[in-house]
Write an enzyme that holds these catalytic residues in place. Structure first.
Site, PDB file in Angstrom:
ATOM      1  N   HIS A 152       0.866  -1.184   0.000  1.00 38.28           N
ATOM      2  CA  HIS A 152       0.000   0.000   0.000  1.00 38.28           C
ATOM      3  C   HIS A 152       0.899   1.230   0.000  1.00 38.28           C
ATOM      4  O   HIS A 152       1.906   1.264   0.705  1.00 38.28           O
ATOM      5  CB  HIS A 152      -0.907   0.010   1.240  1.00 38.28           C
ATOM      6  CG  HIS A 152      -2.040   0.994   1.137  1.00 38.28           C
ATOM      7  ND1 HIS A 152      -1.853   2.357   1.210  1.00 38.28           N
ATOM      8  CD2 HIS A 152      -3.375   0.799   0.956  1.00 38.28           C
ATOM      9  CE1 HIS A 152      -3.028   2.959   1.069  1.00 38.28           C
ATOM     10  NE2 HIS A 152      -3.955   2.050   0.908  1.00 38.28           N
ATOM     11  N   GLY A 234       9.434  21.276   8.246  1.00 41.69           N
ATOM     12  CA  GLY A 234      10.615  20.460   8.480  1.00 41.69           C
ATOM     13  C   GLY A 234      11.609  20.563   7.337  1.00 41.69           C
ATOM     14  O   GLY A 234      11.299  21.075   6.259  1.00 41.69           O
ATOM     15  N   LYS A 237      14.421  16.355   4.422  1.00 40.60           N
ATOM     16  CA  LYS A 237      14.847  14.990   4.692  1.00 40.60           C
ATOM     17  C   LYS A 237      13.786  14.334   5.566  1.00 40.60           C
ATOM     18  O   LYS A 237      13.009  15.010   6.238  1.00 40.60           O
ATOM     19  CB  LYS A 237      16.198  14.955   5.397  1.00 40.60           C
ATOM     20  CG  LYS A 237      16.212  15.600   6.764  1.00 40.60           C
ATOM     21  CD  LYS A 237      17.592  15.479   7.420  1.00 40.60           C
ATOM     22  CE  LYS A 237      17.589  16.102   8.812  1.00 40.60           C
ATOM     23  NZ  LYS A 237      18.923  15.968   9.467  1.00 40.60           N
ATOM     24  N   HIS A 239      12.453  11.664   8.643  1.00 41.74           N
ATOM     25  CA  HIS A 239      12.888  11.109   9.921  1.00 41.74           C
ATOM     26  C   HIS A 239      13.515   9.746   9.642  1.00 41.74           C
ATOM     27  O   HIS A 239      12.995   8.964   8.831  1.00 41.74           O
ATOM     28  CB  HIS A 239      11.670  10.964  10.847  1.00 41.74           C
ATOM     29  CG  HIS A 239      12.009  10.549  12.236  1.00 41.74           C
ATOM     30  ND1 HIS A 239      12.331   9.238  12.560  1.00 41.74           N
ATOM     31  CD2 HIS A 239      12.065  11.254  13.400  1.00 41.74           C
ATOM     32  CE1 HIS A 239      12.567   9.164  13.863  1.00 41.74           C
ATOM     33  NE2 HIS A 239      12.421  10.370  14.389  1.00 41.74           N
ATOM     34  N   PRO A 240      14.621   9.403  10.265  1.00 40.04           N
ATOM     35  CA  PRO A 240      15.343   8.165   9.913  1.00 40.04           C
ATOM     36  C   PRO A 240      14.548   6.874  10.076  1.00 40.04           C
ATOM     37  O   PRO A 240      14.842   5.885   9.401  1.00 40.04           O
ATOM     38  CB  PRO A 240      16.556   8.193  10.849  1.00 40.04           C
ATOM     39  CG  PRO A 240      16.196   9.139  11.941  1.00 40.04           C
ATOM     40  CD  PRO A 240      15.308  10.159  11.316  1.00 40.04           C
ATOM     41  N   THR A 241      13.564   6.850  10.943  1.00 38.12           N
ATOM     42  CA  THR A 241      12.751   5.635  11.106  1.00 38.12           C
ATOM     43  C   THR A 241      11.253   5.886  10.906  1.00 38.12           C
ATOM     44  O   THR A 241      10.530   4.999  10.467  1.00 38.12           O
ATOM     45  CB  THR A 241      12.939   5.019  12.512  1.00 38.12           C
ATOM     46  OG1 THR A 241      12.589   5.997  13.509  1.00 38.12           O
ATOM     47  CG2 THR A 241      14.374   4.571  12.713  1.00 38.12           C
ATOM     48  N   ALA A 242      10.790   7.100  11.188  1.00 40.22           N
ATOM     49  CA  ALA A 242       9.356   7.394  11.127  1.00 40.22           C
ATOM     50  C   ALA A 242       8.913   7.955   9.787  1.00 40.22           C
ATOM     51  O   ALA A 242       7.718   8.023   9.508  1.00 40.22           O
ATOM     52  CB  ALA A 242       8.974   8.372  12.240  1.00 40.22           C
ATOM     53  N   GLY A 243       9.845   8.371   8.935  1.00 38.22           N
ATOM     54  CA  GLY A 243       9.481   8.903   7.632  1.00 38.22           C
ATOM     55  C   GLY A 243       8.857  10.276   7.732  1.00 38.22           C
ATOM     56  O   GLY A 243       9.411  11.181   8.340  1.00 38.22           O
TER      57      GLY A 243
END
Length: 277
Positions: A152, A234, A237, A239-243
């Site tokens: 999805h 923001g 870029k 967030h490294p894990t949360a997107g």
């Protein structure tokens, strides 16, 4: 006095609230969970200061003020989370919507194939706001988009948060609600925000297709190189894990559904879609 509610100290153990109709409500002072805010720069009463006054489902006090206007109606929301396989993760996110004053959890349907969790919830603005923020925090903590793979489109652990006017509230109020919600999500969790629907900064972002082009992986790889893909709140870029998360107000709540086809023929899928549209 703030946004139509006047606080009066009756005695050391109780507080009275007079609403705009001069109805008096008294409750223990210990129930107070917020107070009228003051603008730190001017010293004046802040127009956003009268929300979350009491626990225990006193709906009169669950009003939320956005840009100086009291919102006492109901908002419908269907936040979508990128989790549908791990039942423990699903239940921890859903738990943030359970047993909260002025809020009704209508339903949720985790899908393991899509690895997606749509939730439908109805509530007073402040109750809904706090529940969504708590659920978002839980999702950002539990979901790693570098490991999430579902069939999805999605760009983040909390993929979309769309809100709709349900009762005694306008689309403009819902737009302001979504605006403040997006700002607070970034402030609390440092997750970039894309605005959609009535909050879209550009016409091509009024829908989700352009924002989610390439899914999480495609956005992750292109957002720092292509200015047209930058978030509305923001840095360029993810967030490294949360997107990232998409937030917006829409006029109507559309009934989405998915059809799984036993074919790779795109023409058949388009033919079926044309019947719906």
């Amino acid at each position: 006095e703030a946004d139509g509610l006047r606080l009066q100290r009756l005695e050391t153990t109780h507080v009275a609230v007079l609403d705009v109709n001069n109805r008096l409500i008294a409750f223990p002072a210990g129930d107070i969970v917020s107070r009228i805010g003051r603008n730190r720069r001017t010293g004046e009463n802040a127009p956003w200061g009268c929300f979350g006054f009491a626990r225990g489902g006193r709906e009169l006090l669950q009003n939320v003020s956005v840009r100086g206007e009291v919102m006492s109606g109901y908002i419908l929301s269907d936040p979508n989370f990128s989790a549908g396989k791990d039942k423990d993760v699903v239940e921890k996110i859903v738990a943030k919507f359970r047993d909260r004053p002025s809020l009704k959890l209508i339903g949720y349907e985790p899908d393991p194939d899509f690895d997606r969790l749509p939730i439908e919830v109805l509530g007073r603005p402040e109750a809904l706001r706090e529940a969504i923020l708590d659920a978002a925090g839980e999702a950002y903590k539990l979901i790693d988009m570098e490991k999430q793979h579902g069939h999805h489109p999605r760009i983040g652990a909390v993929d979309t948060i769309e809100v709709y006017p349900a009762r005694n509230i306008t689309i403009d109020q819902c737009r302001d609600f979504a605006e403040e919600l997006g700002k607070e999500i970034y402030k609390r969790y440092n997750v970039p925000i894309f605005f959609t629907g009535k909050n879209a900064r550009r016409p091509d972002r009024e829908g989700l297709t352009v924002i989610r082009k390439g899914n999480y992986e495609g956005l992750r790889d292109s957002v720092s190189k292509d200015p047209s893909r930058a978030p509305d709140i923001g840095p360029a870029k993810l967030h490294p894990t949360a997107g990232a998360t998409i937030v917006g107000a829409l006029e109507q709540h559309d009934a989405y559904f998915n059809v799984v086809l036993d074919t790779t023929d795109v023409a058949i899928a388009r033919k079926l879609a044309s019947y719906v549209r």
